[in-house]
Motif scaffolding. Structure first.
Motif, PDB file in Angstrom:
ATOM      1  N   ARG A 164       0.836  -1.172   0.000  1.00 27.20           N
ATOM      2  CA  ARG A 164       0.000   0.000   0.000  1.00 27.20           C
ATOM      3  C   ARG A 164       0.879   1.233   0.000  1.00 27.20           C
ATOM      4  NH1 ARG A 164      -1.599   3.164   4.093  1.00 27.20           N
ATOM      5  NH2 ARG A 164      -3.543   4.308   3.888  1.00 27.20           N
TER       6      ARG A 164
ATOM      7  N   ASN B 220     -21.780   7.434  -3.207  1.00 27.46           N
ATOM      8  CA  ASN B 220     -20.558   6.823  -3.748  1.00 27.46           C
ATOM      9  C   ASN B 220     -19.676   7.813  -4.493  1.00 27.46           C
ATOM     10  OD1 ASN B 220     -22.157   7.277  -5.947  1.00 27.46           O
ATOM     11  ND2 ASN B 220     -22.040   5.200  -6.772  1.00 27.46           N
TER      12      ASN B 220
ATOM     13  N   LYS C  26     -17.037  11.474  -4.298  1.00 25.23           N
ATOM     14  CA  LYS C  26     -16.106  12.152  -3.396  1.00 25.23           C
ATOM     15  C   LYS C  26     -16.793  13.257  -2.607  1.00 25.23           C
ATOM     16  CE  LYS C  26     -11.708  11.263  -5.731  1.00 25.23           C
ATOM     17  NZ  LYS C  26     -10.490  11.858  -6.334  1.00 25.23           N
TER      18      LYS C  26
ATOM     19  N   CYS D  61     -19.703  10.607   0.277  1.00 26.41           N
ATOM     20  CA  CYS D  61     -19.139   9.259   0.368  1.00 26.41           C
ATOM     21  C   CYS D  61     -19.469   8.603   1.712  1.00 26.41           C
ATOM     22  CB  CYS D  61     -17.620   9.324   0.179  1.00 26.41           C
ATOM     23  SG  CYS D  61     -16.810   7.728   0.237  1.00 26.41           S
TER      24      CYS D  61
ATOM     25  N   GLU E  21      -8.276   8.055  -3.386  1.00 27.51           N
ATOM     26  CA  GLU E  21      -8.665   6.978  -4.302  1.00 27.51           C
ATOM     27  C   GLU E  21      -8.764   5.642  -3.583  1.00 27.51           C
ATOM     28  OE1 GLU E  21      -9.794   7.512  -7.243  1.00 27.51           O
ATOM     29  OE2 GLU E  21      -9.354   9.649  -6.989  1.00 27.51           O
ATOM     30  N   GLU E  22      -7.853   5.400  -2.634  1.00 27.13           N
ATOM     31  CA  GLU E  22      -7.905   4.135  -1.902  1.00 27.13           C
ATOM     32  C   GLU E  22      -9.180   4.048  -1.080  1.00 27.13           C
ATOM     33  OE1 GLU E  22      -5.570   1.853   1.676  1.00 27.13           O
ATOM     34  OE2 GLU E  22      -4.395   3.080   0.315  1.00 27.13           O
TER      35      GLU E  22
ATOM     36  N   ARG F 106     -12.464   3.222  -2.901  1.00 21.24           N
ATOM     37  CA  ARG F 106     -12.719   1.843  -3.314  1.00 21.24           C
ATOM     38  C   ARG F 106     -13.884   1.228  -2.540  1.00 21.24           C
ATOM     39  NH1 ARG F 106      -7.178  -0.911  -2.316  1.00 21.24           N
ATOM     40  NH2 ARG F 106      -8.346  -2.802  -2.877  1.00 21.24           N
ATOM     41  N   GLY F 107     -14.148   1.756  -1.338  1.00 20.21           N
ATOM     42  CA  GLY F 107     -15.250   1.232  -0.541  1.00 20.21           C
ATOM     43  C   GLY F 107     -16.464   2.144  -0.533  1.00 20.21           C
TER      44      GLY F 107
ATOM     45  N   GLY G   5     -17.088  -1.687   3.228  1.00 15.67           N
ATOM     46  CA  GLY G   5     -15.635  -1.580   3.148  1.00 15.67           C
ATOM     47  C   GLY G   5     -14.911  -2.415   4.182  1.00 15.67           C
TER      48      GLY G   5
ATOM     49  N   LEU H 232     -11.980  -4.467   2.731  1.00 15.54           N
ATOM     50  CA  LEU H 232     -10.909  -3.542   2.342  1.00 15.54           C
ATOM     51  C   LEU H 232     -10.181  -3.033   3.573  1.00 15.54           C
ATOM     52  CD1 LEU H 232      -9.507  -1.748   0.173  1.00 15.54           C
ATOM     53  CD2 LEU H 232     -11.337  -0.082   0.539  1.00 15.54           C
TER      54      LEU H 232
END
Length: 522
Positions: free
Chosen positions: A22, A65, A67, A70, A93-94, A97-98, A103, A106
């Motif tokens: 990561r 979903n 930015k 969220c 961005e990471e 993903r959830g 999440g 993740l």
């Protein structure tokens, strides 16, 4: 490993290069973890619901979903992570993903050891109206053991209230007693048992034992019926896969029962699902290694039994302004010359080499610890195995700054094996004053001709006559000069992410494959 920039590595943060890693990102000014803590305490409405908690359907969750809007579900609870995006050490961005979904998986892959409930408590939207169990949950049935307090039956590891949970557990336990002692026996069904796979914590009358088997852990967790002495001894009979825990009674009486089940008792869970277990350790000593790095010695509690093998790390935990802050550190030896009795040392003390950052979150607190103060220390984690050194005749170590810490036990261990023919350390630092244990490294190079060390400085003073610069192909190529084909080499790297990625790339271009490279996270 430090807290110069808030980071949340995976619980198994030491990993094969082929497994990937990561990446950290450069956060905007004013977006540190401390800045986030201040924001959560400012009274600002972080959810947009004005303090209201709601039940969230899967359909409603999926709508959020973007930015700018969220939401994310972690373990059945929904959080509005929109305000946290810019503060996330792994980048927006990471986290996205959830977005709009569950999440949990993740989160577990990246930083399951982080107390997200504390970190995101002001972002709580509510609970999922319904959430289907994952496949792994259905198989493992993690009940949490919220059953009423109930005694275990004499001489057995089974209990009516917990038979369903323990039905598919491949390990079992039983106990025996004399007038003065209690012996708990765990049967693992493994012919080879290593002491470093066993962790025991006896605190007061609570006994917790964890037996680690590859990706799973068996947990025995009991509140004992009667008091025992603090000391505990552990023995393994490898041929039959049996582990014995020996305790001494405080009073010479016959027990009718062993104790009461505690959380996760008699469970067999994936390591990523069991969470980290902490115990309070006492600071015994603190000495300067360099102008900004300390060597700290922490004493384990008397009822704690664990080993810390090569390449493993632990986590230090503390509450700062009501937020749980956790950082990883690699335990070291007190000096380069310690003679380990075994491949993994049974610890009474843990030594940590910690670089202090004045504007860091946790290291200033660590630096302020006085002799006798306590801090929470986790059980060891890490993927590096001694088997990776089997047949190896050459080690090439590349370390940058405190990336030197996992190399200490490697050096100490390797030079005690006669078959090792060559061990090189390329040690990268900014200035000459930053070089850790330089005197010891130089003395070791004089003492053992198999060991060589090269110091490379990126900001040397004018009088410096050694190598200078940063990691580059020519330096990597130079360390292979005179290398013969019969040498079986393992390359180990530890430092900042950019340093590690460049080093891996250079050595792959020089013909190394993934099996010949092991990268520790920096």
């Amino acid at each position: 490993m430090s807290d110069a920039t808030p980071q949340f590595p995976a619980p198994r943060s030491q990993q094969r290069v082929s497994a990937g890693g990561r990446k950290k990102v450069q956060l905007k000014p004013g977006r540190s973890l401390m800045d986030w803590i201040r924001l959560t305490k400012s009274g600002k409405d972080m959810t947009g619901l004005h303090g209201r908690l709601i039940a969230v359907t899967e359909e409603e969750l999926a709508k959020h979903n973007k930015k700018t809007d969220c939401w994310m579900c972690i373990r059945g609870m929904v959080y509005n992570v929109t305000p946290y995006l810019e503060y996330h050490p792994g980048g927006e961005e990471e986290l996205m993903r959830g977005a709009g979904g569950d999440g949990t998986e993740l989160f577990d892959q990246i930083h399951s050891w982080v107390n997200y409930e504390s970190m995101l408590k002001e972002c709580l939207v509510g609970r999922m109206a319904s959430r289907p169990k994952t496949v792994s949950e259905a198989i493992e049935n993690p009940s949490g053991l919220k059953a009423p307090k109930q005694k275990l039956l004499n001489g057995t590891g089974n209990l009516d209230g917990f038979e369903k949970q323990s039905k598919n557990v491949p390990l079992r336990h039983e106990w025996f007693q004399t007038e003065d002692t209690i012996t708990v026996v765990i049967y693992t069904k493994q012919k080879v048992i290593n002491l470093d796979s066993i962790i025991v914590d006896l605190e007061g009358s609570v006994l917790r034992t964890e037996v680690r088997q590859q990706e799973y852990s068996y947990i025995l967790h009991l509140e004992l019926c009667h008091e025992v002495q603090e000391a505990i001894s552990v023995h393994c009979t490898g041929k039959v896969g049996k582990i014995e825990l020996n305790l001494k009674k405080r009073n010479s009486i016959i027990w009718n029962d062993l104790g009461y089940p505690q959380e996760l008792h008699n469970s067999y869970k994936r390591k990523t699902d069991r969470g980290l277990f902490y115990r309070k350790c006492t600071l015994l000593s603190k000495t300067d290694v360099s102008h900004d790095t300390r060597l700290l010695c922490f004493q384990l509690p008397p009822g704690c039994y664990l080993t810390i093998s090569i390449g493993q790390h632990i986590y230090l935990k503390s509450n700062i302004q009501d937020v749980e802050v956790v950082r990883p550190y690699t335990p070291v030896l007190p000096t380069l010359y310690v003679d380990p009795k075994d491949n993994g040392l049974t610890c009474t003390n843990i030594y940590l080499m910690v670089k202090i950052y004045p504007d860091g979150l946790l290291t200033p607190l660590i630096d302020r610890l006085q002799i006798g103060d306590c801090i929470s220390v986790s059980s060891p984690e890490g993927n590096f195995k001694h088997s990776q050194l089997e047949g190896i005749t050459e080690l090439i170590l590349l370390a940058a700054g405190t990336g030197f810490t996992p190399m200490i036990k490697l050096i100490n261990f390797a030079l005690k094996i006669p078959s090792f023919r060559k061990l090189q350390l390329l040690f990268f630092n900014k200035t000459e004053e930053d070089i850790l244990w330089r005197d010891q490294l130089d003395q070791l190079a004089l003492k053992d001709e198999r060991f060589t060390v090269e110091y490379i400085l990126s900001e040397p003073h004018p009088e410096w006559r050694g190598k200078q610069g940063k990691i580059e192909m020519s330096l990597c190529s130079e360390c292979l000069t005179g290398r013969t084909e019969e040498l079986k080499t393992l390359l180990c790297i530890c430092g900042p992410t950019s340093f590690t990625e460049q080093a891996v790339g250079f050595f792959k271009r020089l013909g190394f494959n993934n099996e010949e490279i092991y990268a520790f996270s920096g």
